[in-house]
Design an enzyme around this catalytic site. Structure first.
Site, PDB file in Angstrom:
ATOM      1  N   SER B  77       0.796  -1.232   0.000  1.00 21.60           N
ATOM      2  CA  SER B  77       0.000   0.000   0.000  1.00 21.60           C
ATOM      3  C   SER B  77       0.826   1.279   0.000  1.00 21.60           C
ATOM      4  O   SER B  77       0.309   2.347  -0.310  1.00 21.60           O
ATOM      5  CB  SER B  77      -0.909   0.036   1.232  1.00 21.60           C
ATOM      6  OG  SER B  77      -1.943  -0.898   1.090  1.00 21.60           O
ATOM      7  N   LYS B  80       0.659   3.385  -3.000  1.00 21.63           N
ATOM      8  CA  LYS B  80      -0.498   4.251  -3.287  1.00 21.63           C
ATOM      9  C   LYS B  80      -0.118   5.721  -3.216  1.00 21.63           C
ATOM     10  O   LYS B  80      -0.708   6.557  -3.912  1.00 21.63           O
ATOM     11  CB  LYS B  80      -1.626   3.969  -2.283  1.00 21.63           C
ATOM     12  CG  LYS B  80      -2.233   2.576  -2.413  1.00 21.63           C
ATOM     13  CD  LYS B  80      -3.162   2.285  -1.237  1.00 21.63           C
ATOM     14  CE  LYS B  80      -3.781   0.900  -1.334  1.00 21.63           C
ATOM     15  NZ  LYS B  80      -4.519   0.535  -0.102  1.00 21.63           N
ATOM     16  N   TYR B 204      -2.770  -1.647 -10.646  1.00 19.00           N
ATOM     17  CA  TYR B 204      -2.790  -1.564  -9.186  1.00 19.00           C
ATOM     18  C   TYR B 204      -1.988  -2.705  -8.551  1.00 19.00           C
ATOM     19  O   TYR B 204      -1.146  -2.488  -7.671  1.00 19.00           O
ATOM     20  CB  TYR B 204      -4.244  -1.590  -8.709  1.00 19.00           C
ATOM     21  CG  TYR B 204      -4.406  -1.666  -7.219  1.00 19.00           C
ATOM     22  CD1 TYR B 204      -4.153  -0.555  -6.421  1.00 19.00           C
ATOM     23  CD2 TYR B 204      -4.803  -2.846  -6.596  1.00 19.00           C
ATOM     24  CE1 TYR B 204      -4.281  -0.624  -5.042  1.00 19.00           C
ATOM     25  CE2 TYR B 204      -4.943  -2.915  -5.222  1.00 19.00           C
ATOM     26  CZ  TYR B 204      -4.689  -1.803  -4.452  1.00 19.00           C
ATOM     27  OH  TYR B 204      -4.822  -1.878  -3.089  1.00 19.00           O
ATOM     28  N   TYR B 256      -3.760   3.158   8.123  1.00 21.00           N
ATOM     29  CA  TYR B 256      -4.997   2.396   8.298  1.00 21.00           C
ATOM     30  C   TYR B 256      -5.827   2.983   9.452  1.00 21.00           C
ATOM     31  O   TYR B 256      -5.875   4.212   9.606  1.00 21.00           O
ATOM     32  CB  TYR B 256      -4.682   0.908   8.535  1.00 21.00           C
ATOM     33  CG  TYR B 256      -3.899   0.294   7.403  1.00 21.00           C
ATOM     34  CD1 TYR B 256      -4.421   0.236   6.112  1.00 21.00           C
ATOM     35  CD2 TYR B 256      -2.617  -0.223   7.602  1.00 21.00           C
ATOM     36  CE1 TYR B 256      -3.690  -0.336   5.066  1.00 21.00           C
ATOM     37  CE2 TYR B 256      -1.890  -0.795   6.557  1.00 21.00           C
ATOM     38  CZ  TYR B 256      -2.443  -0.845   5.305  1.00 21.00           C
ATOM     39  OH  TYR B 256      -1.737  -1.401   4.278  1.00 21.00           O
ATOM     40  N   VAL B 274       0.968  -3.872   4.086  1.00 18.34           N
ATOM     41  CA  VAL B 274       0.784  -5.144   4.803  1.00 18.34           C
ATOM     42  C   VAL B 274       1.999  -6.052   4.778  1.00 18.34           C
ATOM     43  O   VAL B 274       2.051  -7.049   5.498  1.00 18.34           O
ATOM     44  CB  VAL B 274      -0.418  -5.962   4.263  1.00 18.34           C
ATOM     45  CG1 VAL B 274      -1.716  -5.320   4.669  1.00 18.34           C
ATOM     46  CG2 VAL B 274      -0.307  -6.178   2.784  1.00 18.34           C
TER      47      VAL B 274
END
Lengths: 331, 331, 331, 331
Positions: B77, B80, B204, B256, B274
């Site tokens: 992530s 991103k 992605y 998160y 993660v």
């Protein structure tokens, strides 16, 4: 009100700064028409929607005031920052954060469903109503006046005067804000509250009804900018760590459903209220240029015409403009 | 990897710094047992849960590396942030923010319901999956490789080498991440996507599968800390305004469901993945004392044992410890 | 209690019926251990969890009673059917259904979020708390006693005696049910209520605290089965159309989150309460065989040990068994 | 199509019945202007919004047809009743209900959030999309044609002819229904599906694309009314218990977000589809008067102009009118 020593370099630029701010207050004041005065508390409806005022107070005592700086208005949700600070000072940060989380929520400030859906062990954060009401229950004291006395004293030390409750607003809010009572009973059922509910709500409605001016907000902001130390007296009014958490909360959750956009476009901790006030904090910053208020400042804004998210429509635009010009962002 | 000029004052302190960081990496490495390695992508399960490594790179070239700094791990992530930056560089900030909002959400990163409940006109932010997938659709290019070429080039300029996809992770993710496909089809139905869905998801999954080291993350953090300018080459790799919004997003939404707590306790922009990586950014700060990395730094952490929120359990503790000691907070 | 004329054919079978029912009450009474007595109202906790009783009263006066038929217990949510009926009789079905919908909800009976998420113009149905509280506000009268007088009179006509409030339960519920106050204030804010909130809640808590026996429930069920006409007196106590809507509501929403399963497996209108009571209605049915209570009957059950959905665990099983054996389903 | 023996008493009344139905079809056909033809599947948009047709077939063979009874239209969601029945026949009721619940939900038929919020172990019911797609996965067979063969055979036995897929509708639905793919992937991630997703969706889209007429729907309804036995052949096509559960489901969940209102005002099991079809089932009933179709009947309606809930606007009104006049309600 503020009698600080004055930095001479900035002082030379102050006239220019004043003209600059006057100019933009004038410009954005015309855009107040796009917003609407809050009507959910009857007493707030009477505000003049075309008002816009700002006060900026620097660490060195420089003060720039422009537009309507005389109006008194009720502090509303901005007081949630203060009650959180006082609760942490009374109970300790750990105790408080065990009972109210500090996470942003994508739901509305007066949502109950985010509690029901997520079934957290505590309200999401002290700046949504469920969290602020829980914070009111944590304040020490048996009556609402006892609970609020330390908050009044803190404000007295920051502002040099004791704030007053707008009784009309208080009564109006107490008698009409049924959603907050709903939230209160929900919290009570879930066991979140540590005081009697009616005392808790009374406390909450009272601190939301305190009257302030843009100068008051700017001074609060300045003390937060200065890690809790009053720049005139050098007294530590708020422990640094608590001030930090408060500023973090303002950045992540302070501007209702526009908090993320405000953080992205303006980039400073701020908290708004439905009366149209905004409290903003500019920490000292590292810049290659000599920019205004480089040592940090507090900013108070008042503009009761609100945008859809409930923030002062002209106030947001004015802050964004100034933040971009003066490179105020934390990031 | 990093060949910068070295500030002598800090250099004198560097040995002490190195010992300090080694000491705490060693201390927190023992707490990795409290976390669990992610298992939602089969390929990630094989990581050694007891690993902990950190790299800190200062603007002046000082670098402190400690613990397991050799491991390559998939960026997950954290990418991103990069795809958001590249989309903004290609399309302009305005265009992108019209399509993806920048608001935190109280829901899980892979939630669909926050879209269905709130019916926003756009995903909440680029760091939840719905936003990141939409961002992938905004990247220019017809194939996933074309879409990602500018991101690879940006990383090459930052890191000095071209990143590589971990094909096993990519295939594993592509073939097992059904929730992301669900989100993709939901976005497609709602008209959020501007590219073919399969290309979008391929893009992605690919950028999530890039291999990095803690040094790589630290260098990315350093460039963000330095307003998008590479400190070695002085080349502007990311426009300042886009870097600022990226850092704001990391602060409000990067960790998160613990983003608010991280902002409160650590106070710096960060993004975790993660796989156990954390990218953290320390902008230059004003402090009365001479503290380490006062001119800003980037930090990369790797510790695959995760806490309940999905963040590196030991990484978070290590960052918090260092941030408090070195007074890194923005606030 | 019930002194009706007796159909000779069934009378000949009655002894067999009695044995049959005794047998199964005995059987399912042993399964009460799998459930738990409700504890959300302190006063309910004292019930004996191993109790199970049933009363079945046919149109022709046949009555089968088995197990613990003497216990008085508070009617709890079963009274929502009655307050709905009385509101419709006072205001007309159209008026009531404009203010409370009749749609099932997948959420819990005490949910607030289903109102907040769906933003309906009215509560989902009269059998969830938000709907039942709204119904209490629609009842005519200024005091709770005035509001409930027609309900008492209706019950007196059905039962032959005037029901009594269990004051301990009423006080217990009034003083502890904070969730219902939360719902009440939410409804008040949204403008759903047509009476003062405190009177409305008092009304609601009172009708939930009425004491009944299984015979009482069976008689209510029998009148509903018979389209609102008392079979002994032939007096129309409830207009047929209102009785029909009430039965429809019981079928679609009467058994909490197990309503659909009860409809599928048992197939008759029923309403349960957390005290362990169940009111069930068997309309007359067309069957090729001569089955018990073919002309319709009312059934009352009491078994305070509840399953996870809040329904009498043994009561549900007993009803299901009998419904399958006697082919009671509407479908 | 239906060649049954004819009950003479009703036959004498049949002409009057025909006039009666014609009259009301004519009356409600004028109200089709208030609705809108579904456009979410491109192929459905071409339907004539002013169409209204009905077919009523009684157990004794009486048939009343009125309005547009010749149109073929795609069965859409009505087929969910059939796929549920076939899955239960293949797997057993227990097996199926362990995987799909039978509870109504207050959310929309194509909601994903009700799964995410409530985190049930299974979809809420077989008539919302998440449940129906799961049911498709339970049907035996490796290909969609194998999976659907038993459903085709069941329909062939009921209707006397094999139904055909409208290929244009199927392709249109398969290629545009991204929400259903989103639901499918969500279910796959959660482990609800027992077949390959693409086969499952193909199966789902195919059975939704079957062409039917109002006579077909009426015959299906008649067989359900008759506990699964074909009245002409006396063959048991659907086990009674499965037919019962299907009818219960139709009553509690069959008419989208108007299911509760339809149950209250009309009171018979029914299932509608976005093409404007309605399948309704009237079980035999006990009435003192001699009313039409007292022994039960099936009803098929077609009126593609839909109300806000997605039900045939004129079809609902026509059914409600007839149900009230003929006292069709189950309750």
């Amino acid at each position: 009100m503020v009698q600080g020593s004055v930095n001479l370099n900035i002082e030379r630029g102050k006239e220019w700064l004043q003209d600059y701010v006057d100019n933009w207050v004038n410009f954005y004041q015309k855009q107040t028409d796009e917003g609407k005065v809050a009507n959910y508390i009857p007493r707030l409806e009477h505000a003049d929607p075309n008002t816009l005022g700002i006060s900026i107070i620097g660490k060195n005592g420089t003060i720039i005031r422009s537009g309507d700086t005389d109006s008194e208005f009720s502090i509303q949700s901005i007081s949630k920052v203060l009650s959180f600070i006082v609760a942490c000072m009374e109970r300790g940060l750990t105790y408080v954060l065990q009972r109210v989380d500090v996470e942003p929520t994508g739901e509305s400030f007066n949502s109950i469903m985010h509690l029901e859906i997520n079934q957290p062990k505590k309200p999401f954060n002290p700046l949504v109503n469920s969290g602020a009401i829980t914070i009111s229950s944590l304040l020490k004291g048996k009556t609402s006046d006892q609970k609020l006395e330390p908050l009044y004293q803190l404000l007295e030390k920051i502002l040099g005067h004791r704030p007053e409750i707008d009784v009309d607003v208080y009564v109006s809010e107490r008698d009409t804000s049924m959603r907050n009572r709903a939230i209160g009973y929900y919290l009570l059922e879930e066991g979140y509250l540590e005081s009697d509910l009616s005392i808790t709500l009374e406390t909450y409605f009272k601190h939301c009804s305190l009257n302030v001016t843009v100068d008051d907000l700017a001074m609060i902001g300045l003390v937060l900018s200065n890690d809790g130390i009053h720049p005139n007296t050098d007294e530590t009014l708020i422990p640094k760590q608590i001030a930090r958490v408060a500023k973090s909360l303002m950045l992540t959750c302070g501007m209702y459903d526009a908090s993320g956009k405000f953080a992205s476009y303006v980039g400073i901790p701020a908290k708004s209220g439905v009366s149209g006030g905004i409290l903003a904090v500019v920490p000292p910053r590292v810049r290659e240029q000599d920019l205004p208020f480089i040592e940090g400042c507090g900013i108070g804004v008042f503009g009761p015409a609100l945008d859809k998210q409930g923030n002062s429509i002209a106030g947001i635009k004015l802050l964004r403009h100034i933040a971009n010009q003066w490179d105020l962002s934390l990031f």
